[in-house]
Design an enzyme around this catalytic site. Sequence first.
Site: not given
Length: 635
Positions: A232, A507
């Site tokens: 770079e 239930s």
Amino acid sequence: MTESLTIAGDETGSGTGESADVPGGPGPDFPTLEVPVSAGSDAEGDGRSPTGDAEPGPGDTGADTRSLPEPDSAGSAPATEGAGTYTAPPPGPAGAGAPAAATAGAMGSGAAPPPGSGRADAPAGSGMPVVVKKPGKGPEQPRTAKKSLWWRLGRGGLIVAGIFLVLAIAGFGVAYAVIPVPDAAKADATDQGSTFYYADGETEFAERGVNRDPVSFDDVPEPVQEAVISAEDRGFWTEPGVSVSGTLRAAWSTLTGQQLQGGSTITQQMVRNYYEGVSMEQTVSRKFKEIIISLKVDQSRSKEWVMEQYLNTIYFGRNAYGIQAAAQAYYHKDVAELEPSEAAFLAAAIQQPSRFGAADSSTTPAMEHRWRFVVNGMVKSGDLSEAEAEELEFPAPKEETPQTDLSGYKGYMLQQAMSELEDLGYTEDNINRGGYTIVTTFDKDLMEAAKEAVESTVDPDTLPEGVQTGMTAIDPATGEVVAFYGGKDYTQNQYDSAFRGSAQVGSSGKPVVLATALKNGYSLNSVIDGRGPQSISGTPIQNYNNAPGGPMNLIEATQKSNNVGYVNLAMEVGIEDVVQTAYDLGLPEGSIGENQVVPTLALGINDAARSIRPACTPRSPTAGSTSNRTSSRRS
């Protein structure tokens, strides 16, 4: 045919009353001279007609005076203001030119000037040129060679360029003084994804969001640093944060419309990616601001600091931000374990992260060419010898793996944890970028036990279409969900039958009514009316299989799951109290709707899709306390 030109002299020998520039000073009093003029002089621009009247000729300037005034009583002719001069050639030998029959003698007359003159300045026989004054003209200067057009244009261009250069330098100085280095970093530059853990807080089961794992400069091996520099910015250690040649090249490309180029140095890229207030727009103004800040950062920060921020913010592909995440994404190892060849590959990926990220084990010649470019740069910088570079083999990356394995029940756990966090006010974006450590209430061993319990009883693959199996295990002391079974494999079916399924609890609501009764002073021997069928609050109620029922105590009513008896009991203790007991047992507040607060609540007719959920208490990012509940904390 000839005509006469009359010249009046004065005491000085000038025709104007001024001192003539003739050696010897003033001369004697000269009489009038008569000079014959050839009629052919009109062809040379004399402009006179044969009658003596002035007519413009082809070469006439309109400035000559054909006769001079007579001398005044003092012997001087009136001076002609602003007269110009004309130098005639000296007289030649007899017969060589126009006849010059001037009266001579003691007067010392000289050769007459050509027609159209206004003055005779030299004595006869002196060999000096005759100077003639022209009205309205100053002394004529010697003529010089005329400059070429290109020379004049070039000189003007240099002047304009110089002005622009001065203005540019001044403008740069002003900008350098007024543009500050931002105080804060961009959120995107420091964002981290969140990690999800089992209840022990140590065993990870999922990650979500940005894949970034920051490391310090000292944790990055030197070959990795130099590989990035080779790829770079090979002048990183010596340049002032900006490459002059690279900047001029980028500016020219941008201004000429060839392409919009970004910063070429590591410092410029770091500034663009790291600092708040420096946008990603491809504009000249943004580029200029980036250059100013880069120069200032280079003056105020060390190269090591710049490199550390760059390595932790740059994108490498495969959803990996930073060098550590990239090392894991491409080679399944930490950055400290990277080989020089692998470091060169990751550095090469910075230029085209998407292409390199999609490579897996299949690469292209272009990738290998870019990799070799990085390796050669490391040789030039002395970080690799030529022999070492020759021995390096292209390191094909390992096959990409998902950031998080969501197979089996892991996907269901992540889905439910995200839903809990949303209810607590954490958005998906917060989780993806907040860097939180999220500890759930799910126990790894119990999750395995729940899976075994369901699949050993019912084979999910044999269930009819639309039929789902699910299970939830709750810690009665806290109401926390410690295990559940939401499905066989989240990657195949994302529907969670434990938490997302909508079904009546049936239930299972009766124990809640029983607990409320016992809390309100009832005993297990208390008797309730269980005869059926009955109409309660306008709703017909019947026992299972139309059983007649009858009066019975709470133990028998529970054993037989008597519907009518428990609806009557709920009416006696109060429906609101039953709802509160359900919340006290761990149901989330508000999970029972207003339209469900009815006597039949005891039969579990309400939607239980959101009735059983893991309790979740978020931990403040700054808090130091721990929690045994599902918690979130930012690391």
